[in-house]
Design a protein around this motif. Structure first.
Motif, mmCIF file in Angstrom:
data_model
loop_
_atom_site.group_PDB
_atom_site.id
_atom_site.type_symbol
_atom_site.label_atom_id
_atom_site.label_comp_id
_atom_site.label_asym_id
_atom_site.label_seq_id
_atom_site.Cartn_x
_atom_site.Cartn_y
_atom_site.Cartn_z
ATOM 1 N N TRP A 100 28.693 -13.634 -66.840
ATOM 2 C CA TRP A 100 29.589 -13.135 -65.806
ATOM 3 C C TRP A 100 30.895 -12.536 -66.316
ATOM 4 C CZ3 TRP A 100 28.276 -12.496 -60.859
ATOM 5 C CH2 TRP A 100 27.129 -13.156 -60.399
ATOM 6 N N VAL A 101 31.288 -12.856 -67.524
ATOM 7 C CA VAL A 101 32.570 -12.371 -68.037
ATOM 8 C C VAL A 101 32.373 -11.280 -69.075
ATOM 9 C CG1 VAL A 101 34.740 -13.010 -69.155
ATOM 10 C CG2 VAL A 101 33.626 -14.615 -67.572
ATOM 11 N N ALA A 102 31.582 -11.563 -70.101
ATOM 12 C CA ALA A 102 31.353 -10.597 -71.171
ATOM 13 C C ALA A 102 30.543 -9.417 -70.639
ATOM 14 C CB ALA A 102 30.618 -11.261 -72.328
ATOM 15 N N THR A 103 30.846 -8.252 -71.165
ATOM 16 C CA THR A 103 30.126 -7.043 -70.754
ATOM 17 C C THR A 103 29.778 -6.220 -71.985
ATOM 18 O OG1 THR A 103 32.214 -5.844 -70.478
ATOM 19 C CG2 THR A 103 31.283 -6.912 -68.513
ATOM 20 N N GLY A 104 28.779 -5.377 -71.823
ATOM 21 C CA GLY A 104 28.449 -4.394 -72.843
ATOM 22 C C GLY A 104 28.149 -5.002 -74.205
ATOM 23 N N ARG A 105 28.850 -4.482 -75.218
ATOM 24 C CA ARG A 105 28.591 -4.891 -76.601
ATOM 25 C C ARG A 105 28.892 -6.364 -76.835
ATOM 26 N NH1 ARG A 105 31.000 0.099 -80.311
ATOM 27 N NH2 ARG A 105 29.526 1.704 -79.564
ATOM 28 N N LEU A 106 29.939 -6.861 -76.177
ATOM 29 C CA LEU A 106 30.298 -8.261 -76.374
ATOM 30 C C LEU A 106 29.172 -9.178 -75.892
ATOM 31 C CD1 LEU A 106 32.274 -10.459 -77.190
ATOM 32 C CD2 LEU A 106 33.352 -10.242 -74.941
ATOM 33 N N ARG A 107 28.577 -8.869 -74.730
ATOM 34 C CA ARG A 107 27.481 -9.683 -74.221
ATOM 35 C C ARG A 107 26.292 -9.644 -75.178
ATOM 36 N NH1 ARG A 107 25.187 -8.857 -68.196
ATOM 37 N NH2 ARG A 107 27.258 -9.700 -67.755
ATOM 38 N N ARG A 108 25.958 -8.456 -75.677
ATOM 39 C CA ARG A 108 24.835 -8.342 -76.608
ATOM 40 C C ARG A 108 25.125 -9.075 -77.906
ATOM 41 N NH1 ARG A 108 24.818 -3.093 -74.309
ATOM 42 N NH2 ARG A 108 26.070 -2.280 -76.047
ATOM 43 N N ALA A 109 26.368 -8.993 -78.375
ATOM 44 C CA ALA A 109 26.734 -9.674 -79.616
ATOM 45 C C ALA A 109 26.642 -11.187 -79.458
ATOM 46 C CB ALA A 109 28.150 -9.267 -80.040
ATOM 47 N N LEU A 110 27.078 -11.696 -78.307
ATOM 48 C CA LEU A 110 26.998 -13.132 -78.066
ATOM 49 C C LEU A 110 25.547 -13.595 -77.966
ATOM 50 C CD1 LEU A 110 29.874 -13.581 -75.454
ATOM 51 C CD2 LEU A 110 29.857 -14.355 -77.829
ATOM 52 N N LEU A 111 24.706 -12.795 -77.347
ATOM 53 C CA LEU A 111 23.297 -13.145 -77.235
ATOM 54 C C LEU A 111 22.637 -13.179 -78.617
ATOM 55 C CD1 LEU A 111 21.073 -13.836 -75.223
ATOM 56 C CD2 LEU A 111 20.536 -11.396 -75.065
ATOM 57 N N VAL A 112 22.987 -12.218 -79.447
ATOM 58 C CA VAL A 112 22.472 -12.208 -80.828
ATOM 59 C C VAL A 112 22.980 -13.421 -81.596
ATOM 60 C CG1 VAL A 112 22.548 -10.985 -83.033
ATOM 61 C CG2 VAL A 112 22.135 -9.717 -80.925
ATOM 62 N N ALA A 113 24.248 -13.780 -81.370
ATOM 63 C CA ALA A 113 24.822 -14.945 -82.053
ATOM 64 C C ALA A 113 24.106 -16.239 -81.658
ATOM 65 C CB ALA A 113 26.318 -15.048 -81.734
ATOM 66 N N VAL A 114 23.672 -16.317 -80.399
ATOM 67 C CA VAL A 114 22.935 -17.501 -79.950
ATOM 68 C C VAL A 114 21.529 -17.525 -80.547
ATOM 69 C CG1 VAL A 114 21.929 -18.640 -77.929
ATOM 70 C CG2 VAL A 114 24.262 -17.758 -77.837
ATOM 71 N N LEU A 115 20.897 -16.358 -80.642
ATOM 72 C CA LEU A 115 19.522 -16.286 -81.122
ATOM 73 C C LEU A 115 19.416 -16.362 -82.645
ATOM 74 C CD1 LEU A 115 18.126 -13.469 -78.796
ATOM 75 C CD2 LEU A 115 17.586 -15.897 -78.706
ATOM 76 N N THR A 116 20.442 -15.906 -83.357
ATOM 77 C CA THR A 116 20.367 -15.836 -84.819
ATOM 78 C C THR A 116 20.043 -17.175 -85.475
ATOM 79 O OG1 THR A 116 21.863 -13.937 -84.876
ATOM 80 C CG2 THR A 116 21.632 -15.210 -86.909
ATOM 81 N N PRO A 117 20.661 -18.304 -85.072
ATOM 82 C CA PRO A 117 20.300 -19.577 -85.712
ATOM 83 C C PRO A 117 18.826 -19.946 -85.584
ATOM 84 C CG PRO A 117 22.342 -19.815 -84.473
ATOM 85 C CD PRO A 117 21.776 -18.478 -84.119
ATOM 86 N N LEU A 118 18.147 -19.433 -84.559
ATOM 87 C CA LEU A 118 16.729 -19.736 -84.399
ATOM 88 C C LEU A 118 15.888 -19.052 -85.466
ATOM 89 C CD1 LEU A 118 16.382 -19.432 -80.511
ATOM 90 C CD2 LEU A 118 16.680 -21.508 -81.870
ATOM 91 N N TRP A 119 16.435 -18.012 -86.094
ATOM 92 C CA TRP A 119 15.686 -17.315 -87.137
ATOM 93 C C TRP A 119 15.788 -18.037 -88.479
ATOM 94 C CZ3 TRP A 119 18.279 -11.953 -85.853
ATOM 95 C CH2 TRP A 119 17.901 -11.582 -84.548
ATOM 96 N N ALA A 120 16.773 -18.880 -88.632
ATOM 97 C CA ALA A 120 16.954 -19.615 -89.895
ATOM 98 C C ALA A 120 16.075 -20.860 -89.904
ATOM 99 C CB ALA A 120 18.421 -19.998 -90.079
ATOM 100 N N GLY A 121 15.709 -21.302 -91.086
ATOM 101 C CA GLY A 121 14.866 -22.479 -91.214
ATOM 102 C C GLY A 121 15.596 -23.746 -90.797
ATOM 103 N N TYR A 122 14.830 -24.673 -90.253
ATOM 104 C CA TYR A 122 15.384 -25.951 -89.805
ATOM 105 C C TYR A 122 16.082 -26.666 -90.958
ATOM 106 C CZ TYR A 122 15.235 -30.827 -88.175
ATOM 107 O OH TYR A 122 15.567 -32.112 -87.835
#
Length: 282
Positions: A100-122
């Protein structure tokens, strides 16, 4: 008229399509659970350590009567609950900001930041936390000027690392639920004179409740079954996972009986969530 009613062979093709995954589910998943439950009623020869295929409830009796196992089970349950609550408290404002607050590039960057740790090994993430929480790690380095020290290795470290590991599984469903929440509902609430807290309680909370409980299923069940994190950062802390792992080579039937404990807890939690109707609108 449905597709299966219009096409005579559609039902047969659908059955052929679903048969392999259903067969795999029955044999590999439900079959393994059945074998697990069955082996929990076996015992071990005290002299040869061989498994004796004789029916007995001694393993479950030992789990229920031995205070050590009760303590470990309650500690594991408590850590799973704390991790789930901590992830919910962290994920709600993060998901709200992303939706609801972040828009555009910031929203996409935050989504990538949340997903990125899932790509790393446990193990990579767990050992990274071990380094950070160590005596000369970054946590103590940051807290030292304030006269404070980090938690080191132990139960607190286990909670921190598990909360970090499972946080994306809580953020993503909440973010999706908040994105689907109609904006005019919030506007109508404001027009009717509701304050921020009333809007959160009466409009936002019912909308995200199914997603919150769905995310809690992941964080709760994954925390119950984890055994590597406690070995890496737990110090002397014992949880059900590493107790089961240590018993596999010593007493397989007892390990199977212990494994039934988190299975029962997860099934009870899923039943409670389903009974509450929280998953119906997912």
């Amino acid at each position: 008229m449905s597709v299966t009613e219009r096409e005579p062979g559609a039902r047969a093709r659908l059955a052929a399509l679903l048969a392999p995954p259903l067969l795999w589910l029955i044999l590999a998943y439900l079959g393994s659970l059945a074998v697990l439950l069955l082996s929990a009623f076996w015992t071990t020869d005290p002299f040869t350590s061989n498994v004796v295929h004789s029916f007995t409830a001694d393993n479950f009796r030992e789990i229920l009567t031995d205070p050590v196992y009760r303590t470990v089970a309650l500690r594991t349950l408590g850590i799973a609950v704390v991790v789930t609550l901590l992830d919910a408290l962290l994920a709600l404002p993060m998901a709200f900001f992303m939706a609801w607050v972040a828009t555009g590039r910031l929203r996409r960057a935050l989504l990538v930041a949340v997903l990125t740790p899932l790509w790393a090994g446990y193990l990579v993430k767990a050992y990274a936390w071990r380094v950070m929480l160590g005596e000369h790690g970054i946590v103590n380095a940051v807290l030292a000027p304030l006269g404070l020290r980090g938690p080191g290795y132990g139960t607190t470290a286990v909670v921190i690392v598990l909360a970090y590991l499972w946080l994306p599984y809580m953020i993503l469903p909440l973010h999706a639920a908040l994105e689907r929440l109609p904006a005019h509902h919030l506007e109508a609430s404001a027009d009717l004179g509701a304050g921020t807290l009333r809007t959160l309680r009466s409009v936002v909370a019912p909308g995200v409740r199914p997603a919150l409980l769905a995310g809690s299923v992941f964080t709760f069940s994954l925390s119950l079954g984890d055994y590597l994190t406690v070995q890496i950062v737990g110090g002397r802390t014992q949880l059900l996972g590493n107790v089961i792992a240590s018993q596999v080579t010593l007493d397989l039937p007892l390990a199977a009986a212990l494994s039934a404990v988190p299975v029962v807890l997860v099934v009870c939690y899923l039943a409670a969530v389903r009974r509450a109707g929280a998953l119906d609108s997912l």
